[in-house]
Design an enzyme around this catalytic site. Structure first.
Site, PDB file in Angstrom:
ATOM      1  N   CYS A 159       0.888  -1.177   0.000  1.00 61.75           N
ATOM      2  CA  CYS A 159       0.000   0.000   0.000  1.00 61.75           C
ATOM      3  C   CYS A 159       0.919   1.218   0.000  1.00 61.75           C
ATOM      4  CB  CYS A 159      -0.843  -0.044   1.266  1.00 61.75           C
ATOM      5  SG  CYS A 159      -1.654   1.493   1.733  1.00 61.75           S
ATOM      6  N   HIS A 160       0.424   2.372  -0.467  1.00 64.73           N
ATOM      7  CA  HIS A 160       1.319   3.532  -0.536  1.00 64.73           C
ATOM      8  C   HIS A 160       1.841   3.949   0.848  1.00 64.73           C
ATOM      9  CE1 HIS A 160       2.611   6.467  -3.781  1.00 64.73           C
ATOM     10  NE2 HIS A 160       3.469   6.508  -2.792  1.00 64.73           N
ATOM     11  N   THR A 161       1.080   3.644   1.895  1.00 63.71           N
ATOM     12  CA  THR A 161       1.523   4.004   3.252  1.00 63.71           C
ATOM     13  C   THR A 161       2.871   3.326   3.577  1.00 63.71           C
ATOM     14  OG1 THR A 161      -0.810   4.123   3.843  1.00 63.71           O
ATOM     15  CG2 THR A 161       0.757   4.187   5.652  1.00 63.71           C
ATOM     16  N   HIS A 182       1.318  -4.051   5.929  1.00 64.21           N
ATOM     17  CA  HIS A 182       0.113  -4.045   6.778  1.00 64.21           C
ATOM     18  C   HIS A 182      -1.119  -4.560   6.042  1.00 64.21           C
ATOM     19  CE1 HIS A 182       0.054  -0.252   4.623  1.00 64.21           C
ATOM     20  NE2 HIS A 182      -1.255  -0.256   4.751  1.00 64.21           N
ATOM     21  N   GLU A 183      -1.000  -4.873   4.736  1.00 64.77           N
ATOM     22  CA  GLU A 183      -2.169  -5.374   4.009  1.00 64.77           C
ATOM     23  C   GLU A 183      -1.879  -6.854   3.759  1.00 64.77           C
ATOM     24  OE1 GLU A 183      -4.039  -2.572   1.055  1.00 64.77           O
ATOM     25  OE2 GLU A 183      -3.630  -4.242  -0.280  1.00 64.77           O
ATOM     26  N   CYS A 190     -10.366  -3.270  20.773  1.00 66.17           N
ATOM     27  CA  CYS A 190     -10.205  -3.999  22.040  1.00 66.17           C
ATOM     28  C   CYS A 190     -11.554  -4.473  22.554  1.00 66.17           C
ATOM     29  CB  CYS A 190      -9.504  -3.112  23.074  1.00 66.17           C
ATOM     30  SG  CYS A 190     -10.559  -1.803  23.756  1.00 66.17           S
ATOM     31  N   CYS A 203     -13.069  -0.346  25.295  1.00 68.43           N
ATOM     32  CA  CYS A 203     -12.953   1.098  25.550  1.00 68.43           C
ATOM     33  C   CYS A 203     -14.212   1.826  25.081  1.00 68.43           C
ATOM     34  CB  CYS A 203     -11.723   1.663  24.841  1.00 68.43           C
ATOM     35  SG  CYS A 203     -11.900   1.767  23.052  1.00 68.43           S
ATOM     36  N   CYS A 239     -14.733   1.593  21.282  1.00 69.87           N
ATOM     37  CA  CYS A 239     -15.203   0.288  20.799  1.00 69.87           C
ATOM     38  C   CYS A 239     -16.660   0.075  21.183  1.00 69.87           C
ATOM     39  CB  CYS A 239     -14.331  -0.835  21.338  1.00 69.87           C
ATOM     40  SG  CYS A 239     -12.723  -0.902  20.521  1.00 69.87           S
ATOM     41  N   CYS A 287     -10.334   2.786  18.357  1.00 67.83           N
ATOM     42  CA  CYS A 287     -10.042   2.119  19.636  1.00 67.83           C
ATOM     43  C   CYS A 287      -8.962   2.892  20.415  1.00 67.83           C
ATOM     44  CB  CYS A 287      -9.573   0.695  19.356  1.00 67.83           C
ATOM     45  SG  CYS A 287      -8.984  -0.187  20.797  1.00 67.83           S
ATOM     46  N   ARG A 299      -5.512   2.112  18.496  1.00 68.78           N
ATOM     47  CA  ARG A 299      -5.665   2.941  17.302  1.00 68.78           C
ATOM     48  C   ARG A 299      -4.306   3.123  16.621  1.00 68.78           C
ATOM     49  NH1 ARG A 299      -7.646   8.949  18.864  1.00 68.78           N
ATOM     50  NH2 ARG A 299      -9.231   7.672  19.839  1.00 68.78           N
ATOM     51  N   CYS A 353      -6.541  -3.448   4.163  1.00 74.46           N
ATOM     52  CA  CYS A 353      -6.298  -1.997   4.160  1.00 74.46           C
ATOM     53  C   CYS A 353      -7.028  -1.343   2.995  1.00 74.46           C
ATOM     54  CB  CYS A 353      -4.818  -1.627   4.135  1.00 74.46           C
ATOM     55  SG  CYS A 353      -4.611   0.158   4.061  1.00 74.46           S
ATOM     56  N   ARG A 380      -2.773  -3.179  -7.121  1.00 72.00           N
ATOM     57  CA  ARG A 380      -2.192  -3.925  -6.022  1.00 72.00           C
ATOM     58  C   ARG A 380      -1.321  -5.056  -6.562  1.00 72.00           C
ATOM     59  NH1 ARG A 380      -2.538  -0.104  -2.949  1.00 72.00           N
ATOM     60  NH2 ARG A 380      -3.559  -0.210  -0.930  1.00 72.00           N
TER      61      ARG A 380
HETATM   62  P1  NAD Z   1      -1.420   5.099  -4.987  1.00 78.62           P
HETATM   63  O1  NAD Z   1      -0.070   5.683  -5.060  1.00 78.62           O
HETATM   64  O2  NAD Z   1      -1.664   3.783  -5.653  1.00 78.62           O
HETATM   65  O3  NAD Z   1      -2.495   6.141  -5.567  1.00 78.62           O
HETATM   66  C1  NAD Z   1      -2.436   7.532  -5.333  1.00 78.62           C
HETATM   67  C2  NAD Z   1      -2.881   8.267  -6.615  1.00 78.62           C
HETATM   68  O4  NAD Z   1      -2.979   9.676  -6.314  1.00 78.62           O
HETATM   69  C3  NAD Z   1      -1.903   8.130  -7.784  1.00 78.62           C
HETATM   70  O5  NAD Z   1      -2.590   7.666  -8.946  1.00 78.62           O
HETATM   71  C4  NAD Z   1      -1.360   9.568  -7.962  1.00 78.62           C
HETATM   72  O6  NAD Z   1      -1.069   9.869  -9.334  1.00 78.62           O
HETATM   73  C5  NAD Z   1      -2.511  10.402  -7.442  1.00 78.62           C
HETATM   74  N1  NAD Z   1      -2.145  11.765  -6.988  1.00 78.62           N
HETATM   75  C6  NAD Z   1      -1.067  12.141  -6.255  1.00 78.62           C
HETATM   76  N2  NAD Z   1      -1.094  13.469  -6.028  1.00 78.62           N
HETATM   77  C7  NAD Z   1      -2.221  13.953  -6.627  1.00 78.62           C
HETATM   78  C8  NAD Z   1      -2.795  15.249  -6.737  1.00 78.62           C
HETATM   79  N3  NAD Z   1      -2.227  16.328  -6.200  1.00 78.62           N
HETATM   80  N4  NAD Z   1      -3.976  15.359  -7.424  1.00 78.62           N
HETATM   81  C9  NAD Z   1      -4.564  14.270  -8.004  1.00 78.62           C
HETATM   82  N5  NAD Z   1      -4.037  13.020  -7.926  1.00 78.62           N
HETATM   83  C10 NAD Z   1      -2.885  12.868  -7.249  1.00 78.62           C
HETATM   84  O7  NAD Z   1      -1.791   5.012  -3.414  1.00 78.62           O
HETATM   85  P2  NAD Z   1      -2.891   4.128  -2.607  1.00 78.62           P
HETATM   86  O8  NAD Z   1      -2.252   2.880  -2.097  1.00 78.62           O
HETATM   87  O9  NAD Z   1      -4.139   4.047  -3.431  1.00 78.62           O
HETATM   88  O10 NAD Z   1      -3.135   5.068  -1.329  1.00 78.62           O
HETATM   89  C11 NAD Z   1      -3.740   6.340  -1.489  1.00 78.62           C
HETATM   90  C12 NAD Z   1      -3.603   7.161  -0.214  1.00 78.62           C
HETATM   91  O11 NAD Z   1      -4.396   6.597   0.847  1.00 78.62           O
HETATM   92  C13 NAD Z   1      -2.174   7.206   0.334  1.00 78.62           C
HETATM   93  O12 NAD Z   1      -1.936   8.510   0.827  1.00 78.62           O
HETATM   94  C14 NAD Z   1      -2.223   6.204   1.471  1.00 78.62           C
HETATM   95  O13 NAD Z   1      -1.205   6.444   2.428  1.00 78.62           O
HETATM   96  C15 NAD Z   1      -3.596   6.502   2.017  1.00 78.62           C
HETATM   97  N6  NAD Z   1      -4.197   5.481   2.917  1.00 78.62           N
HETATM   98  C16 NAD Z   1      -4.987   5.948   3.941  1.00 78.62           C
HETATM   99  C17 NAD Z   1      -5.618   5.055   4.804  1.00 78.62           C
HETATM  100  C18 NAD Z   1      -6.550   5.526   5.892  1.00 78.62           C
HETATM  101  O14 NAD Z   1      -7.030   4.692   6.660  1.00 78.62           O
HETATM  102  N7  NAD Z   1      -6.853   6.815   5.988  1.00 78.62           N
HETATM  103  C19 NAD Z   1      -5.422   3.680   4.621  1.00 78.62           C
HETATM  104  C20 NAD Z   1      -4.645   3.271   3.523  1.00 78.62           C
HETATM  105  C21 NAD Z   1      -4.045   4.167   2.683  1.00 78.62           C
HETATM  106 ZN    ZN Z   2      -2.603   0.718   3.774  1.00 81.41          ZN
END
Ligand code: NAD
Ligand code: ZN
Length: 379
Positions: A47-49, A69-70, A99, A102, A105, A113, A117, A177, A372
């Protein structure tokens, strides 16, 4: 089981330094302590994270660390006090926990959580402040409480969802995820009405899951916004009906969207991690009924700057972790939805590599190719 209570030696992909290829090598994994479980990971995806914390440009650097994490796997052994999981259970580890005791939850309104969290800076187990991974006695740190880039990992039992053993683990791993994060951000948080217009910023796996949520909710127009136009063709399969690449316009994207929609979109879901896109998402929604939901993980120094008039005009800004799903309560239900054919996970899986080739998955994500990439741990 023969391995229960013993240290396991297995392969893990260790991130020793920011931005340097992971090293697939032997690590020692200590047995699970009180309220923990040790999992055999069968499939994991990127994942991007993971990439943000590996690059450590906009996040706190923590090394050496095992990312990931995925994932999906099977319980190998359980620590003291664990009653709801047993060896052999099929499970999805999740970066945020439940949990079940809390205030969060117990509340129907929260999935945050208090005990478990998400905390990306935490690098050890919460029980005793120690890492369960080591190489020659040197601790290797955890990531998001999951560290799934290892054949075996130790996680808190509250971060593990027990699922139907019939579910194919090489597919449902994306639920732990990406899919739930995006899909839930739309159906549980943005909640578009039938016939409404939804803009999705960022068309990676998370954004396309959000688009899928908009399609299922009955949105009639789903506008995909991405800087990478290569994403647009694929996005059509996920319900996107129109596209905007901000780089192809001289006007700000919020103005482009306002013109396309007679004043603004009904809902915007931001899935980029880019602060400008987050601000644009809020500014793109319609006055009064417009709702913007932030999902992307921001740079640690990011600041959200906008004119307060947007709030006086009654636009709403929200954010969400894990699509507002409670991992242990809701994830088994989402798995059943998939088994009944209500969700298509296959279309998110564009690549697959063996564990020894894990660095290829990073190259694909950095090149913006595919959605993915499944990493097969047994190869
Ligand atoms: P990814 O890299 O596959 O996709 C991100 C897309 O955003 C890309 O296609 C990129 O070209 C585009 N992008 C980047 N900057 C941009 C902008 N300014 N305007 C328009 N498009 C833009 O990533 P992903 O795995 O799909 O994850 C996406 C986001 O979600 C990441 O920031 C990730 O960390 C986050 N995330 C959050 C949670 C949560 O629980 N909140 C969970 C998982 C992932
Ligand atoms: Zn993720």
């Amino acid at each position: 089981m023969a391995t229960a209570g013993k240290v396991i030696k297995c392969r893990a992909a260790v991130a020793w330094e920011a931005g340097k290829p992971l090293v697939v090598q032997e690590v020692e994994v200590a047995p699970p302590q009180a309220m923990e479980v040790r999992l055999k990971i069968l499939y994991t995806s990127l994942c991007h994270t993971d990439v943000y914390f590996w690059e450590a440009k906009g996040q706190t650097p923590v090394f050496p660390r095992i990312l990931g994490h995925e994932a999906a796997g099977i319980v190998e052994s359980v620590g003291e006090g664990v009653t709801e999981l047993a060896p052999g259970d099929h499970v999805l580890p999740v970066f945020t926990g439940e949990c079940k005791e809390c205030a969060h939850c117990k509340s129907e309104e929260s999935n945050m959580c208090e005990l478990l969290r998400i905390n990306p800076d935490r690098k050890v187990m919460i029980g005793d402040g120690q890492a369960r991974f080591s190489v020659n006695g040197q601790p290797i740190y955890h990531f998001l409480g999951t560290s799934t880039f290892s054949e075996y990992t130790v996680v808190h039992s509250g971060c593990v969802a027990k699922i139907n053993p019939e579910a194919p683990l090489d597919k449902v791993c994306v639920l732990s995820c990406g899919f739930c994060t995006g899909f839930g951000a739309t159906v549980n948080v943005a909640k578009p009405k039938k016939g409404s217009t939804v803009a999705i910023f960022g068309l990676g796996a998370v954004g396309l899951s959000a688009a899928e949520g908009a399609r299922v909710a009955g949105a009639s127009r789903i506008i995909g916004v991405d800087l990478n136009s290569n994403r647009f063709e694929t996005a059509k399969k996920f319900g996107c009906t129109e596209f905007v690449n901000p780089l192809e316009h001289t006007k700000p994207v919020q103005e482009v969207l306002a013109e396309m929609t007679n004043g603004g979109v009904d809902r915007a879901v931001e899935c980029t991690g880019n602060i400008n896109a987050m601000i644009q998402a809020l500014e793109s929604v319609h006055d009064v009924w417009g709702v913007a939901v932030l999902v992307g993980v921001p740079h640690k120094d990011a600041e959200f700057k906008t004119h307060p008039i947007h709030f006086l005009n009654e636009k709403t800004l929200k954010g969400t972790f894990y699509g507002h799903y409670k991992p242990r309560t809701d994830l088994p239900v989402v798995v059943e939805q998939y088994l009944k054919g209500e969700l298509e996970l296959e279309k998110f899986i564009t690549h697959s590599v063996s564990f020894s080739e894990i660095n290829k998955a990073f190259d694909l994500m950095l090149a913006g190719e595919g959605l993915r990439c499944i990493i097969r741990m047994d190869e």
